[in-house]
Write an enzyme that holds these catalytic residues in place. Structure first.
Site, PDB file in Angstrom:
ATOM      1  N   HIS A 120       0.958  -1.220  -0.099  1.00  0.00           N
ATOM      2  CA  HIS A 120       0.097   0.085  -0.150  1.00  0.00           C
ATOM      3  C   HIS A 120       0.860   1.420  -0.022  1.00  0.00           C
ATOM      4  O   HIS A 120       1.921   1.277   0.650  1.00  0.00           O
ATOM      5  CB  HIS A 120      -1.135  -0.271   1.218  1.00  0.00           C
TER       6      HIS A 120
ATOM      7  N   LYS B 225     -10.129  -2.306   3.894  1.00  0.00           N
ATOM      8  CA  LYS B 225      -9.927  -1.605   2.477  1.00  0.00           C
ATOM      9  C   LYS B 225     -10.784  -2.188   1.666  1.00  0.00           C
ATOM     10  O   LYS B 225     -10.719  -1.891   0.391  1.00  0.00           O
ATOM     11  CB  LYS B 225      -8.351  -1.820   2.054  1.00  0.00           C
TER      12      LYS B 225
ATOM     13  N   CYS C  68       2.149 -33.551  -8.572  1.00  0.00           N
ATOM     14  CA  CYS C  68       3.423 -33.442  -7.658  1.00  0.00           C
ATOM     15  C   CYS C  68       3.713 -33.642  -6.314  1.00  0.00           C
ATOM     16  O   CYS C  68       4.880 -33.952  -5.979  1.00  0.00           O
ATOM     17  CB  CYS C  68       4.053 -32.411  -8.434  1.00  0.00           C
TER      18      CYS C  68
HETATM   19  C1  LIG Z   1      -6.811 -10.818   4.960  1.00  0.00           C
HETATM   20  C2  LIG Z   1      -5.809 -10.128   4.966  1.00  0.00           C
HETATM   21  C3  LIG Z   1      -5.061  -9.119   4.023  1.00  0.00           C
HETATM   22  C4  LIG Z   1      -4.051  -8.476   4.102  1.00  0.00           C
HETATM   23  N1  LIG Z   1      -3.482  -7.700   3.130  1.00  0.00           N
HETATM   24  C5  LIG Z   1      -2.331  -6.799   3.231  1.00  0.00           C
HETATM   25  C6  LIG Z   1      -1.993  -6.245   2.198  1.00  0.00           C
HETATM   26  O1  LIG Z   1      -2.504  -6.355   0.790  1.00  0.00           O
HETATM   27  N2  LIG Z   1      -0.846  -5.445   2.401  1.00  0.00           N
HETATM   28  C7  LIG Z   1      -0.479  -5.185   3.516  1.00  0.00           C
HETATM   29  O2  LIG Z   1       0.439  -4.546   3.772  1.00  0.00           O
HETATM   30  N3  LIG Z   1      -0.830  -5.830   4.634  1.00  0.00           N
HETATM   31  C8  LIG Z   1      -1.865  -6.791   4.220  1.00  0.00           C
HETATM   32  N4  LIG Z   1      -2.238  -7.567   5.503  1.00  0.00           N
HETATM   33  C9  LIG Z   1      -1.764  -7.632   6.874  1.00  0.00           C
HETATM   34  C10 LIG Z   1      -0.381  -8.497   6.856  1.00  0.00           C
HETATM   35  O3  LIG Z   1      -0.771  -9.793   6.258  1.00  0.00           O
HETATM   36  C11 LIG Z   1       0.147  -8.366   8.173  1.00  0.00           C
HETATM   37  O4  LIG Z   1       0.356  -7.282   8.814  1.00  0.00           O
HETATM   38  C12 LIG Z   1       1.388  -9.213   8.428  1.00  0.00           C
HETATM   39  O5  LIG Z   1       1.537 -10.508   7.522  1.00  0.00           O
HETATM   40  C13 LIG Z   1       1.715  -9.285   9.700  1.00  0.00           C
HETATM   41  O6  LIG Z   1       2.885 -10.022   9.845  1.00  0.00           O
HETATM   42  P1  LIG Z   1       3.446 -10.519  11.529  1.00  0.00           P
HETATM   43  O7  LIG Z   1       4.476 -11.084  11.458  1.00  0.00           O
HETATM   44  O8  LIG Z   1       2.967  -9.483  12.399  1.00  0.00           O
HETATM   45  O9  LIG Z   1       2.332 -11.670  11.813  1.00  0.00           O
HETATM   46  P2  LIG Z   1       2.153 -13.159  11.202  1.00  0.00           P
HETATM   47  O10 LIG Z   1       2.534 -13.327   9.890  1.00  0.00           O
HETATM   48  O11 LIG Z   1       0.837 -13.737  11.659  1.00  0.00           O
HETATM   49  O12 LIG Z   1       3.652 -13.824  12.099  1.00  0.00           O
HETATM   50  C14 LIG Z   1       3.305 -14.118  13.351  1.00  0.00           C
HETATM   51  C15 LIG Z   1       3.959 -15.325  13.705  1.00  0.00           C
HETATM   52  O13 LIG Z   1       3.917 -15.680  15.035  1.00  0.00           O
HETATM   53  C16 LIG Z   1       3.793 -16.939  15.409  1.00  0.00           C
HETATM   54  N5  LIG Z   1       3.048 -17.112  16.619  1.00  0.00           N
HETATM   55  C17 LIG Z   1       1.719 -16.982  16.872  1.00  0.00           C
HETATM   56  N6  LIG Z   1       1.333 -17.402  18.437  1.00  0.00           N
HETATM   57  C18 LIG Z   1       2.670 -17.827  18.836  1.00  0.00           C
HETATM   58  C19 LIG Z   1       3.196 -18.465  19.910  1.00  0.00           C
HETATM   59  N7  LIG Z   1       2.031 -18.533  21.046  1.00  0.00           N
HETATM   60  N8  LIG Z   1       4.283 -19.033  20.267  1.00  0.00           N
HETATM   61  C20 LIG Z   1       5.277 -18.816  18.972  1.00  0.00           C
HETATM   62  N9  LIG Z   1       4.952 -18.284  17.813  1.00  0.00           N
HETATM   63  C21 LIG Z   1       3.689 -17.894  17.673  1.00  0.00           C
HETATM   64  C22 LIG Z   1       2.733 -17.569  14.208  1.00  0.00           C
HETATM   65  O14 LIG Z   1       2.980 -18.885  14.029  1.00  0.00           O
HETATM   66  C23 LIG Z   1       3.310 -16.606  13.169  1.00  0.00           C
HETATM   67  O15 LIG Z   1       4.211 -17.155  12.150  1.00  0.00           O
HETATM   68  C24 LIG Z   1      -3.564  -8.487   5.344  1.00  0.00           C
HETATM   69  C25 LIG Z   1      -3.690  -9.458   6.513  1.00  0.00           C
HETATM   70  C26 LIG Z   1      -4.828 -10.164   6.170  1.00  0.00           C
HETATM   71  C27 LIG Z   1      -5.168 -11.281   7.222  1.00  0.00           C
END
Ligand SMILES: Cc1cc2nc3c(=O)[nH]c(=O)nc-3n(C[C@H](O)[C@H](O)[C@H](O)COP(=O)(O)OP(=O)(O)OC[C@H]3O[C@@H](n4cnc5c(N)ncnc54)[C@H](O)[C@@H]3O)c2cc1C
Length: 491
Positions: free
Chosen positions: A52, A252, A444
């Site tokens: 974005h 969005k 695969c």
């Molecule tokens: C439907 C959707 C659409 C989106 N579209 C966009 C977009 O187009 N553009 C954009 O900028 N953002 C988008 N986002 C937001 C974006 O995907 C997230 O902000 C981003 O992936 C967050 O990354 P993160 O590392 O914080 O979280 P996550 O990717 O959720 O990583 C967190 C990690 O913590 C681990 N974890 C959780 N609990 C525990 C525990 N108890 N012990 C150990 N590990 C744990 C999980 O396994 C995971 O791997 C979207 C999100 C969603 C759901």
């Protein structure tokens, strides 16, 4: 067993990986742990993949700050790490005078946030730019700096580069308890104890829980699921840009977008759910997505839909990211409630946290920082001459394992041998695209499982689709035929 490091990052999503990579420039030991079986097992594997530009976030919020900075960093990060990225631009379309007013407000926000190139366009320019748009769309905000990226490939590349610079990754490790002691923190998982001086909460859907455990302050998170259609690459892309409709308080809205790999993506809806691990898709959710997508693209058809999936947003009640030190808990840092635009913001959040943590530890930059290894170009993307050369160097390129996406055995072995390599069928799929095509791994998967078993030295019976109990094989024919010899449990 007890593991000790200066820094422990909980969560190997795109934010945890960006933070780990940025911290690996400093003289401190870093461990990343995750409850999943791989990098990017949370929201990072299931989102829209949009970088974005930053017109949507309310000025003055952390969302606005990190979005604009992250989007600026993204092209360089992707170029350095070899991650697919395309600054294809976006349109936010409107149908009514009220929508036009809304677009004007988004334009103002974008300008205040420092987004360049924004302007409102109308007919005939709008339909000349995107002829397949609904003729009833009258206005649009043109966003030239919006882009698309492969979210999980970004996380894999960040993790690989961090690992090359000494960061260790540990999977299947859910934190069970966290306690502060004089010299830092102790984190307990089912099998191990982790000691660290600094703890960084990048736990996505669990980040509010971890915040509360660390600070004692309750933090309310709403888990908001979004569902998608992914259309086959055989569908001619209807639009060059990502097309949004005017956003609402729930997000969005439903977009229609090209992906970096040439598919068309429709979604997401927004529904609040109780269980953050519930990534089911539902008829109702998908019907909603389709009806909204049809308003953008009247010609939409799901005849060539190849899969549906959903991801769960980590929405905080305060509607903003929490990034930085945890108040009142020295040594604890966090990136909590990182919902959209969290993917776009990840490089900037990671860099900021690394600077803050290095200052807390008094850690200087390393003299030698290992540059990212260039990722091997997939066989399908090589010129015929380069393919001949690749085949001479490695005959395993002569074996096409995934016919839909043209992925060779050598491509798959290379993905398993990466610094943070694939260990599951889905891990191979996300790193190579084997199983991403029309048959979705129908042909695969068994061959991929055999290669994983060979490369990692585990039995094929223990190869999983995506960790946990998701084993592919129930047992061997031999054990089935001879249950009296003790093979019944694998029969
Ligand atoms: C439907 C959707 C659409 C989106 N579209 C966009 C977009 O187009 N553009 C954009 O900028 N953002 C988008 N986002 C937001 C974006 O995907 C997230 O902000 C981003 O992936 C967050 O990354 P993160 O590392 O914080 O979280 P996550 O990717 O959720 O990583 C967190 C990690 O913590 C681990 N974890 C959780 N609990 C525990 C525990 N108890 N012990 C150990 N590990 C744990 C999980 O396994 C995971 O791997 C979207 C999100 C969603 C759901």
């Amino acid at each position: 067993m007890v593991f000790t490091s200066d820094v422990l990052i909980i969560g190997a999503g795109v934010v945890g990986c960006a933070t780990a990579r940025a911290l690996s420039r400093y003289q401190c030991s870093v461990t990343v742990l995750d409850r999943g079986c791989d990098v990017a097992e949370g929201a990072t594997k299931a989102n829209s993949g949009i970088v974005h530009a930053g017109y949507d976030a309310v000025p003055g919020t952390k969302k606005a700050f990190y979005n604009v900075r992250g989007a600026e960093m993204m092209p360089e990060v992707c170029r350095t790490l070899g991650v697919p990225y395309d600054q294809c631009g976006a349109l936010v379309i409107g149908f009514s005078p009220e929508d036009r007013d809304h677009l004007a407000r988004l334009l103002d926000r974008g300008v205040t946030n420092g987004v360049s190139g924004l302007r409102i366009i109308e007919d005939p320019e709008l339909h000349e730019l995107e002829p397949n748009l609904n003729p009833e769309a009258k206005y649009a905000l043109l966003v030239p700096t919006s882009g698309i990226v492969s979210p999980y490939e970004l996380a894999f590349a960040l993790a690989d580069h961090a690992a090359l610079n000494g960061v260790s990754f540990r999977f299947h490790e859910a934190y069970l308890s966290v306690s502060q002691e004089a010299e830092g923190f102790i984190v307990q998982t089912r099998d191990h104890l982790y000691h660290c001086r600094v703890l960084i909460n990048c736990a996505g859907a669990s980040s509010a829980d971890l915040h509360t455990r660390l600070s004692g302050e309750p933090l309310k998170m709403i888990h908001r699921r979004g569902q998608y259609y992914l259309l086959d690459r055989a569908v001619a892309a209807p639009f060059k840009r990502t097309i949004f409709q005017c956003p609402s308080v729930m997000g969005k809205g439903v977009l229609v977008s090209p992906t970096v790999h040439g598919n068309v993506l429709l979604g997401p809806n927004a529904e609040d759910i109780g269980d953050p691990l519930d990534t089911a898709t539902t008829q109702e959710g998908l019907d909603f997505v389709l009806s909204k997508a049809r308003r953008t693209w009247p010609g939409v058809s799901t005849r060539l839909n190849i899969t549906n999936f959903s991801g769960v947003r980590a929405h905080l009640e305060g509607d903003d990211f929490l990034v930085g030190p945890v108040a009142g808990v020295p040594g604890a840092f966090e990136a909590a409630g990182i919902e959209s635009p969290g993917l776009s913001s990840a490089p900037a959040i990671g860099q900021d946290l690394a600077v803050q943590v290095a200052a807390f530890l008094g850690a200087a930059e390393k003299e030698a920082f290992v540059p990212a290894l260039p990722l091997p170009t997939p066989f399908r993307e090589l010129s015929p001459e380069a393919q001949r050369e690749a085949l001479r160097n490695d005959p395993a390129h002569g074996n096409i394992v995934c016919r839909c996406e043209v992925v060779t055995e050598a491509d798959i072995r290379a993905a398993i041998r990466r610094p943070v390599g694939a260990t599951t069928i889905d891990g191979v799929k996300r790193r190579t695209r084997a199983g991403m095509g029309r048959c979705q791994g129908g042909f695969c998967s068994p061959r991929v499982a055999a290669i994983i078993a060979e490369e990692t030295g585990i039995s094929m019976l223990d190869v999983t689709k995506d960790g946990g109990d998701s084993r592919l094989l129930a047992g061997t024919v031999e054990a089935f035929l001879n249950p009296e010899e003790g093979g019944a449990e694998h029969a």
